[in-house]
Design a protein around this motif. Structure first.
Motif, PDB file in Angstrom:
ATOM      1  N   ARG A 259       0.825  -1.219   0.000  1.00  0.00           N
ATOM      2  CA  ARG A 259       0.000   0.000   0.000  1.00  0.00           C
ATOM      3  C   ARG A 259       0.853   1.259   0.000  1.00  0.00           C
ATOM      4  N   ALA A 260       2.070   1.175   0.518  1.00  0.00           N
ATOM      5  CA  ALA A 260       2.930   2.369   0.567  1.00  0.00           C
ATOM      6  C   ALA A 260       4.385   1.957   0.706  1.00  0.00           C
ATOM      7  N   TYR A 261       5.291   2.810   0.164  1.00  0.00           N
ATOM      8  CA  TYR A 261       6.726   2.624   0.309  1.00  0.00           C
ATOM      9  C   TYR A 261       7.340   3.890   0.878  1.00  0.00           C
ATOM     10  N   GLY A 266      12.779  10.148   3.138  1.00  0.00           N
ATOM     11  CA  GLY A 266      11.721  10.331   4.116  1.00  0.00           C
ATOM     12  C   GLY A 266      10.325  10.399   3.529  1.00  0.00           C
ATOM     13  N   ARG A 267      10.209  10.467   2.208  1.00  0.00           N
ATOM     14  CA  ARG A 267       8.881  10.545   1.594  1.00  0.00           C
ATOM     15  C   ARG A 267       8.176   9.194   1.656  1.00  0.00           C
ATOM     16  N   VAL A 268       6.858   9.245   1.801  1.00  0.00           N
ATOM     17  CA  VAL A 268       6.028   8.050   1.764  1.00  0.00           C
ATOM     18  C   VAL A 268       5.227   8.057   0.466  1.00  0.00           C
ATOM     19  N   TRP A 269       5.403   7.041  -0.340  1.00  0.00           N
ATOM     20  CA  TRP A 269       4.734   6.914  -1.632  1.00  0.00           C
ATOM     21  C   TRP A 269       3.575   5.932  -1.478  1.00  0.00           C
ATOM     22  N   THR A 270       2.374   6.427  -1.682  1.00  0.00           N
ATOM     23  CA  THR A 270       1.192   5.591  -1.499  1.00  0.00           C
ATOM     24  C   THR A 270       0.672   5.078  -2.840  1.00  0.00           C
ATOM     25  N   LEU A 271      -0.029   3.957  -2.792  1.00  0.00           N
ATOM     26  CA  LEU A 271      -0.562   3.323  -3.996  1.00  0.00           C
ATOM     27  C   LEU A 271      -1.626   4.218  -4.630  1.00  0.00           C
ATOM     28  N   ALA A 272      -1.400   4.580  -5.896  1.00  0.00           N
ATOM     29  CA  ALA A 272      -2.351   5.434  -6.618  1.00  0.00           C
ATOM     30  C   ALA A 272      -3.378   4.561  -7.361  1.00  0.00           C
ATOM     31  N   ALA A 273      -4.495   5.129  -7.669  1.00  0.00           N
ATOM     32  CA  ALA A 273      -5.539   4.408  -8.414  1.00  0.00           C
ATOM     33  C   ALA A 273      -5.246   4.484  -9.910  1.00  0.00           C
ATOM     34  N   GLU A 274      -4.029   4.128 -10.275  1.00  0.00           N
ATOM     35  CA  GLU A 274      -3.592   4.243 -11.667  1.00  0.00           C
ATOM     36  C   GLU A 274      -2.471   3.242 -11.918  1.00  0.00           C
ATOM     37  N   PRO A 281       1.118  -1.237 -10.951  1.00  0.00           N
ATOM     38  CA  PRO A 281       0.628  -0.160 -10.093  1.00  0.00           C
ATOM     39  C   PRO A 281       1.633   0.984  -9.960  1.00  0.00           C
ATOM     40  N   LEU A 282       1.113   2.203  -9.879  1.00  0.00           N
ATOM     41  CA  LEU A 282       1.925   3.405  -9.695  1.00  0.00           C
ATOM     42  C   LEU A 282       1.767   3.939  -8.275  1.00  0.00           C
ATOM     43  N   TYR A 283       2.803   4.672  -7.828  1.00  0.00           N
ATOM     44  CA  TYR A 283       2.798   5.259  -6.491  1.00  0.00           C
ATOM     45  C   TYR A 283       2.990   6.770  -6.597  1.00  0.00           C
ATOM     46  N   GLU A 284       2.368   7.485  -5.658  1.00  0.00           N
ATOM     47  CA  GLU A 284       2.441   8.948  -5.658  1.00  0.00           C
ATOM     48  C   GLU A 284       2.835   9.449  -4.279  1.00  0.00           C
ATOM     49  N   ALA A 285       3.443  10.648  -4.261  1.00  0.00           N
ATOM     50  CA  ALA A 285       3.847  11.279  -3.006  1.00  0.00           C
ATOM     51  C   ALA A 285       3.391  12.727  -3.020  1.00  0.00           C
ATOM     52  N   PRO A 286       3.129  13.329  -1.853  1.00  0.00           N
ATOM     53  CA  PRO A 286       2.694  14.730  -1.795  1.00  0.00           C
ATOM     54  C   PRO A 286       3.723  15.664  -2.444  1.00  0.00           C
ATOM     55  N   PHE A 287       3.231  16.634  -3.203  1.00  0.00           N
ATOM     56  CA  PHE A 287       4.029  17.681  -3.842  1.00  0.00           C
ATOM     57  C   PHE A 287       4.923  17.153  -4.963  1.00  0.00           C
ATOM     58  N   ILE A 288       4.755  15.895  -5.360  1.00  0.00           N
ATOM     59  CA  ILE A 288       5.493  15.343  -6.501  1.00  0.00           C
ATOM     60  C   ILE A 288       4.478  15.111  -7.620  1.00  0.00           C
TER      61      ILE A 288
END
Length: 372
Positions: A259-261, A266-274, A281-288
């Motif tokens: 669900r997250a890496y 220090g960033r946490v990349w969460t599983l995106a709905a894409e 599966p793709l992962y997203e992080a805040p402000f990226i």
């Protein structure tokens, strides 16, 4: 001290009993805290002591089980509930052993048949039967672990990286035919096939020509004196998600995505709905403003740590040993999972556990439990 001969081992053990500075230990206390290297050196010159310790461990485990059965029966009686049923198969086996041992008295047993014995006299033979059963079971377990080890070859990294589903099936059928000795191999091949099919569906197997990804190693699965890091061992958890039984992380490739890496910055990349064009599966992080697959994140940052959303096994020490180079897994009842059933210490931190080798007995017990 250099423990190279029997005299040096005896001298060091005497020093352990009376190290000075007002400290004295009883032999009983010494047996509780004796480190494994010293124990191994001792039994090298006195094998009988090793057999006595193994027998003591068996009796201790049996006594704990008997006390638990007694407590359960007391609780059932207090609350006016049916008493826990006894294992009929174990009871029959005990009866057969007791009668067989009694029959060795020959003439005496013929003059006074088993059926004529008083309950008190039978109890003596039941105790002897329990000891014989424990000895037989120990010999059976030892034979199962040591018989024909050359016939069980390891699943090589090249096979894991390049084997097709068809070739995995061939090895799987071969392993099932010899499942008495190959239970772990069957489980590992079955998990490998699940992962391989998921990789094919995601379009990430076979790997592009010239690309050598190598096996993914587990931070909690380390073995031996050199603390060698070994591979993940994936199995479905209670929710059906594929996770490593040692570190509880989901695979980077194939299986159920984490669900997250967390990346080293220090960033946490969460599983995106894409997903990307290959369905990964793709992962997203805040402000990226760009999304990445787990493999891309690992390539960019060198390593990524799944933000674990499942609890790790409780890694502990043998509480009665001063050896702090091996970790064990707690069974939830104050002891370790391995056949030795040591007294468990308090759970250690994840970072501390990741530096230690895992007890082989606990490793086997955890893998067997995952595929039970």
């Amino acid at each position: 001290m250099n423990l190279t001969d029997e005299k040096s081992v005896r001298d060091f053990l005497r020093l352990c009993l009376d190290p000075g500075h007002g400290i004295k230990r009883t032999p009983a206390k010494l047996t509780e805290v004796m480190p494994d290297p010293l124990y191994q050196a001792m039994v090298l010159y006195a094998p009988r002591l090793g057999r006595l310790r193994a027998d003591a461990d068996r009796q201790d485990k049996k006594a704990r089980a008997a006390r638990k059965a007694y407590a359960d029966a007391v609780a059932a009686w207090i609350h006016d509930k049916p008493a826990p049923a006894e294992d009929e198969q174990s009871t029959d086996r005990r009866e057969k052993y007791a009668q067989t041992l009694y029959a060795t008295l020959e003439e005496f047993s013929q003059e006074r048949p088993w059926a004529d014995l008083s309950p008190l006299r039978r109890a003596v033979w039941y105790t002897r039967a329990d000891e014989a059963i424990a000895l037989a079971d120990g010999e059976i377990r030892e034979a199962a672990l040591t018989s024909a080890p050359e016939r069980i070859d390891r699943i090589r990294p090249e096979f894991q990286d390049h084997a097709s589903p068809e070739s995995i099936d061939v090895q799987l059928r071969r392993a099932k035919r010899q499942c008495g000795m190959w239970e772990n191999r069957v489980a590992k091949l079955a998990a490998l096939k699940t992962t391989r099919l998921a990789q094919i569906e995601a379009g990430i197997w076979p790997s592009p020509a010239g690309e050598d990804t190598g096996p993914v190693l587990c931070p909690q699965n380390r073995r031996g004196d050199k603390v060698v890091q070994e591979e993940h061992f994936y199995a479905p958890d209670d929710t059906g998600v594929q996770r490593c039984v040692f570190c509880k992380t989901a695979p980077h490739q194939g299986g159920e995505p984490a669900r997250a890496y967390r990346t080293p910055d220090g960033r946490v990349w969460t599983l995106a709905a894409e997903q990307d064009e290959h369905g990964v599966p793709l992962y997203e992080a805040p402000f990226i403003n760009k999304r990445y697959t787990a493999l891309q994140l690992e390539t960019m940052h060198g390593e990524i740590a799944p933000a674990v959303d499942a609890p790790l096994p409780q890694y502990v020490y043998n509480a009665r040993s001063v050896n702090r180079t091996t970790k064990h897994i707690a069974d939830g009842e104050g002891h370790t999972m391995c056949p030795s059933s040591f007294h468990a210490s308090k759970p250690m931190r994840e970072e501390e556990a990741a530096r230690l080798a895992l007890c082989n007995g606990c490793r086997r017990a955890l893998v067997e439990a995952a595929h039970a």
